[in-house]
Design a protein around this motif. Structure first.
Motif, PDB file in Angstrom:
ATOM      1  N   TYR A 110       0.812  -1.209   0.000  1.00  0.00           N
ATOM      2  CA  TYR A 110       0.000   0.000   0.000  1.00  0.00           C
ATOM      3  C   TYR A 110       0.850   1.265   0.000  1.00  0.00           C
ATOM      4  O   TYR A 110       2.075   1.227   0.244  1.00  0.00           O
ATOM      5  CB  TYR A 110      -0.906  -0.027   1.243  1.00  0.00           C
ATOM      6  N   ALA A 111       0.175   2.371  -0.255  1.00  0.00           N
ATOM      7  CA  ALA A 111       0.847   3.672  -0.214  1.00  0.00           C
ATOM      8  C   ALA A 111       1.566   3.852   1.122  1.00  0.00           C
ATOM      9  O   ALA A 111       1.001   3.588   2.181  1.00  0.00           O
ATOM     10  CB  ALA A 111      -0.179   4.787  -0.408  1.00  0.00           C
ATOM     11  N   GLY A 112       2.820   4.282   1.053  1.00  0.00           N
ATOM     12  CA  GLY A 112       3.617   4.443   2.260  1.00  0.00           C
ATOM     13  C   GLY A 112       4.315   3.177   2.712  1.00  0.00           C
ATOM     14  O   GLY A 112       4.951   3.172   3.780  1.00  0.00           O
ATOM     15  N   GLY A 119      -9.594   4.069 -12.514  1.00  0.00           N
ATOM     16  CA  GLY A 119     -10.604   5.037 -12.913  1.00  0.00           C
ATOM     17  C   GLY A 119     -10.019   6.284 -13.531  1.00  0.00           C
ATOM     18  O   GLY A 119      -8.811   6.555 -13.438  1.00  0.00           O
ATOM     19  N   PRO A 120     -10.876   7.078 -14.159  1.00  0.00           N
ATOM     20  CA  PRO A 120     -10.448   8.352 -14.742  1.00  0.00           C
ATOM     21  C   PRO A 120     -10.108   9.354 -13.651  1.00  0.00           C
ATOM     22  O   PRO A 120     -10.272   9.065 -12.454  1.00  0.00           O
ATOM     23  CB  PRO A 120     -11.692   8.780 -15.539  1.00  0.00           C
ATOM     24  N   PRO A 121      -9.619  10.524 -14.026  1.00  0.00           N
ATOM     25  CA  PRO A 121      -9.215  11.502 -13.011  1.00  0.00           C
ATOM     26  C   PRO A 121     -10.280  11.792 -11.954  1.00  0.00           C
ATOM     27  O   PRO A 121      -9.940  12.017 -10.782  1.00  0.00           O
ATOM     28  CB  PRO A 121      -8.901  12.750 -13.845  1.00  0.00           C
ATOM     29  N   LYS A 122     -11.526  11.762 -12.334  1.00  0.00           N
ATOM     30  CA  LYS A 122     -12.610  12.071 -11.394  1.00  0.00           C
ATOM     31  C   LYS A 122     -12.581  11.170 -10.168  1.00  0.00           C
ATOM     32  O   LYS A 122     -12.887  11.604  -9.052  1.00  0.00           O
ATOM     33  CB  LYS A 122     -13.956  11.941 -12.121  1.00  0.00           C
ATOM     34  N   THR A 123     -12.222   9.913 -10.349  1.00  0.00           N
ATOM     35  CA  THR A 123     -12.163   8.982  -9.219  1.00  0.00           C
ATOM     36  C   THR A 123     -10.738   8.717  -8.753  1.00  0.00           C
ATOM     37  O   THR A 123     -10.514   8.388  -7.587  1.00  0.00           O
ATOM     38  CB  THR A 123     -12.827   7.639  -9.587  1.00  0.00           C
ATOM     39  N   ALA A 124      -9.762   8.863  -9.642  1.00  0.00           N
ATOM     40  CA  ALA A 124      -8.377   8.584  -9.257  1.00  0.00           C
ATOM     41  C   ALA A 124      -7.787   9.693  -8.392  1.00  0.00           C
ATOM     42  O   ALA A 124      -7.036   9.429  -7.441  1.00  0.00           O
ATOM     43  CB  ALA A 124      -7.516   8.389 -10.495  1.00  0.00           C
ATOM     44  N   GLU A 125      -8.129  10.932  -8.675  1.00  0.00           N
ATOM     45  CA  GLU A 125      -7.478  12.047  -7.984  1.00  0.00           C
ATOM     46  C   GLU A 125      -7.724  12.069  -6.478  1.00  0.00           C
ATOM     47  O   GLU A 125      -6.793  12.361  -5.702  1.00  0.00           O
ATOM     48  CB  GLU A 125      -7.876  13.367  -8.645  1.00  0.00           C
ATOM     49  N   ASP A 160      -5.065  11.258  -1.228  1.00  0.00           N
ATOM     50  CA  ASP A 160      -4.995  10.560   0.056  1.00  0.00           C
ATOM     51  C   ASP A 160      -3.638   9.876   0.233  1.00  0.00           C
ATOM     52  O   ASP A 160      -3.110   9.808   1.351  1.00  0.00           O
ATOM     53  CB  ASP A 160      -6.120   9.526   0.133  1.00  0.00           C
ATOM     54  N   TRP A 161      -3.075   9.392  -0.870  1.00  0.00           N
ATOM     55  CA  TRP A 161      -1.829   8.632  -0.789  1.00  0.00           C
ATOM     56  C   TRP A 161      -0.573   9.506  -0.789  1.00  0.00           C
ATOM     57  O   TRP A 161       0.475   9.096  -0.304  1.00  0.00           O
ATOM     58  CB  TRP A 161      -1.748   7.643  -1.951  1.00  0.00           C
ATOM     59  N   ALA A 162      -0.679  10.718  -1.351  1.00  0.00           N
ATOM     60  CA  ALA A 162       0.510  11.566  -1.505  1.00  0.00           C
ATOM     61  C   ALA A 162       1.211  11.865  -0.185  1.00  0.00           C
ATOM     62  O   ALA A 162       2.458  11.799  -0.117  1.00  0.00           O
ATOM     63  CB  ALA A 162       0.125  12.864  -2.219  1.00  0.00           C
ATOM     64  N   PRO A 181      -0.657   3.025 -11.998  1.00  0.00           N
ATOM     65  CA  PRO A 181       0.311   2.360 -11.118  1.00  0.00           C
ATOM     66  C   PRO A 181       1.049   3.396 -10.283  1.00  0.00           C
ATOM     67  O   PRO A 181       1.172   4.565 -10.674  1.00  0.00           O
ATOM     68  CB  PRO A 181       1.250   1.647 -12.095  1.00  0.00           C
ATOM     69  N   MET A 182       1.562   2.938  -9.136  1.00  0.00           N
ATOM     70  CA  MET A 182       2.134   3.869  -8.169  1.00  0.00           C
ATOM     71  C   MET A 182       3.562   3.497  -7.766  1.00  0.00           C
ATOM     72  O   MET A 182       3.916   2.321  -7.680  1.00  0.00           O
ATOM     73  CB  MET A 182       1.276   3.878  -6.900  1.00  0.00           C
ATOM     74  N   HIS A 183       4.375   4.535  -7.521  1.00  0.00           N
ATOM     75  CA  HIS A 183       5.548   4.393  -6.677  1.00  0.00           C
ATOM     76  C   HIS A 183       5.014   4.527  -5.256  1.00  0.00           C
ATOM     77  O   HIS A 183       4.414   5.552  -4.895  1.00  0.00           O
ATOM     78  CB  HIS A 183       6.574   5.493  -6.959  1.00  0.00           C
ATOM     79  N   LEU A 184       5.211   3.526  -4.414  1.00  0.00           N
ATOM     80  CA  LEU A 184       4.539   3.516  -3.118  1.00  0.00           C
ATOM     81  C   LEU A 184       5.217   4.388  -2.070  1.00  0.00           C
ATOM     82  O   LEU A 184       4.564   4.919  -1.170  1.00  0.00           O
ATOM     83  CB  LEU A 184       4.440   2.079  -2.594  1.00  0.00           C
ATOM     84  N   SER A 185       6.534   4.528  -2.171  1.00  0.00           N
ATOM     85  CA  SER A 185       7.287   5.330  -1.202  1.00  0.00           C
ATOM     86  C   SER A 185       8.722   5.433  -1.700  1.00  0.00           C
ATOM     87  O   SER A 185       9.074   4.860  -2.738  1.00  0.00           O
ATOM     88  CB  SER A 185       7.260   4.679   0.182  1.00  0.00           C
ATOM     89  N   LYS A 186       9.565   6.118  -0.938  1.00  0.00           N
ATOM     90  CA  LYS A 186      10.978   6.176  -1.332  1.00  0.00           C
ATOM     91  C   LYS A 186      11.624   4.799  -1.250  1.00  0.00           C
ATOM     92  O   LYS A 186      12.615   4.529  -1.921  1.00  0.00           O
ATOM     93  CB  LYS A 186      11.737   7.179  -0.463  1.00  0.00           C
ATOM     94  N   ASP A 187      11.084   3.916  -0.392  1.00  0.00           N
ATOM     95  CA  ASP A 187      11.591   2.546  -0.296  1.00  0.00           C
ATOM     96  C   ASP A 187      11.137   1.680  -1.458  1.00  0.00           C
ATOM     97  O   ASP A 187      11.820   0.721  -1.826  1.00  0.00           O
ATOM     98  CB  ASP A 187      11.110   1.889   1.002  1.00  0.00           C
TER      99      ASP A 187
END
Length: 469
Positions: free
Chosen positions: A329-331, A363-369, A374-376, A395-401
């Motif tokens: 997950y994020a973080g 989802g598109p920006p409306k649901t992804a943003e 929340d994850w940033a 897809p995401m980079h989850l953290s610096k790790d």
């Protein structure tokens, strides 16, 4: 040209598997039970219906098959179901081909997870679609066949009828589905059903009767139905009634379902095992207290993990095979991953396998943003900020790790820690590989696959303890 009187449903396929593209991944089958529910409803009303899955065939192959069998062109609209954003490109190409073949073809597109978030966005992606249907289609499906469709978003409780798997092209290849309940409503940040209230389970006697009817559809052959429920929450009395009903029907059917680790009590497992429960997909997601709170899985991580441990032990005791779902997950950090790994190590004797993957904003920006916002603060960022608008998958980079490449390596390493070829084949062949897919065929596909992409250890034990019987 002559037109058939068949209502054709097409479950959009995928140009490539969702996670990794290799021979084994392309063998997996996913029955679109939502589309089958609609096809069954119309068939019960007297219409002739047919459901074909695109799978990993090209859209051209699917169109050719429907034309060759005389299903297309049809006097009815062509119903296209898009089960996930991974199927969107395939659906776009298929709709274009359908219009090219039959310019007067009326294409109706559904698939609530893809259509619902932003209809205007999807309309731009699917210009050939004549109608986009949000939500669940059961309450309005017959009106869609007319020139005056009802496009209200109406509630659609769990159907009380049995899905007619005979309507599926090549149905014998698919393991059947039986809907047990709909909804979840547990507010997990990443879940698409977080705000959809959980329904009560279908009556136990009714569910057992559906199992018997489905086995008749398969001419009494061995089947492993998936009891579809976003969150399977049986109480002790319901579980005992199901065991009694299954015994009364004389059924010997091993089945599978999914639930949260804190939604099913250990006290129910004995009766469920007696009723045929053999494999359970358990939404553990994480064993890190930090990540449990971040996901909003539970406000009390210690209690969450105690309940997870108790349920896994109850399943082990009663011969129910646990496939644990793990979400990076994020973080995510090395420490949080180590916490999850330590929990899995501690309970490895009760875990038949794991499914590991990173959180993705769908989802598109409306649901992804909102998700990205929340994850940033947890250090997560999109691999490509434009991907939500382009394809609805971020897809995401989850953290610096954990940059994306690190996440893929960690996912594979964790999967291989708990699964070898034997356990992987047992779990996949139970529900997702074609019925009749043999171990020899599996071994051949393993040999044809890039070992670096396989989510299991190639060194296997001499025999597997997993038994589907």
């Amino acid at each position: 040209m002559p037109r058939s009187n068949v209502i054709v449903f097409v479950s959009a396929g995928m140009s490539a598997p969702k996670k990794r593209d290799h021979s084994l991944a392309r063998k997996q089958l996913y029955l679109n039970y939502g589309a089958l529910s609609l096809a069954t409803m119309l068939q019960l009303k007297g219409y002739e219906t047919f459901l074909v899955h695109g799978e990993h065939d090209t859209p051209e192959v699917t169109i050719e098959r429907l034309v060759k069998t005389g299903m297309l062109p049809s006097s009815f609209p062509l119903m296209v179901s898009i089960p996930s954003f991974y199927a969107l490109d395939w659906a776009r190409a298929f709709c274009a081909l359908a219009k090219k073949f039959d310019s007067s073809c009326r294409i109706i597109v559904g698939g609530r997870w893809v259509v619902g978030p932003d209809v205007a966005w999807l309309r731009a992606k699917l210009p050939e679609a004549d109608l986009l249907v949000e939500g669940l289609g059961e309450p309005i499906i017959e009106s869609l066949l007319t020139g005056n469709p009802d496009l209200r978003r109406l509630s659609a409780p769990t159907p009380g009828f049995t899905l007619n798997h005979l309507l599926v092209d090549g149905y014998a290849r698919y393991q059947p589905s039986i809907e047990a309940s709909r909804g979840c409503g547990m507010k997990c940040v990443f879940c698409e059903e977080r705000d959809i209230p959980l329904e009560r389970l279908r009556d136990a006697d009714d569910l057992a009767a559906s199992m018997a009817l489905v086995q008749e559809q398969y001419h009494g052959a061995e089947i492993h139905p998936y009891l579809q429920a976003s969150m399977f929450v049986p109480g002790s009395r319901w579980s005992e009634r199901l065991a009694s009903a299954v015994d009364h029907q004389g059924l010997r059917i091993a089945w599978r379902t999914e639930t949260r680790v804190d939604a099913m009590t250990p006290e129910t497992v004995a009766a469920l095992a007696q009723a045929g429960l053999k494999v359970i997909d358990l939404g553990l997601e994480t064993a890190s207290p930090t990540q449990i709170l971040a996901m909003r899985k539970s406000p009390d991580p210690d209690r969450y993990l105690r309940r997870a441990a108790d349920l896994i032990e109850a399943c082990r005791k009663h011969g129910v095979h646990v496939k644990a779902n793990v979400l990076l997950y994020a973080g995510e950090t090395q420490h949080t991953l180590e916490e999850t790994t330590a929990f899995l190590d501690q309970h490895a004797s009760g875990i038949a396998g794991v499914s590991v993957g990173p959180v993705i904003a769908y989802g598109p920006p409306k649901t992804a943003e909102p998700l990205l916002s929340d994850w940033a603060p947890r250090g997560a960022r999109p691999v490509d900020p434009a991907s939500a608008e382009a394809i609805g998958i971020t897809p995401m980079h989850l953290s610096k790790d954990f940059h994306a490449d690190d996440v893929e390596a960690a996912s594979l390493a964790l999967s291989r820690r708990y699964m070898d070829a034997n356990s992987y084949f047992a779990l996949k062949s139970f529900s997702y590989y074609p019925r009749g897919y043999t171990r020899a065929e599996f071994d051949s596909d393993v040999a044809a696959s890039d070992p670096a992409q396989l989510p299991f250890a190639l060194e296997t034990a001499e025999a597997s303890e997993f038994s589907c019987s």
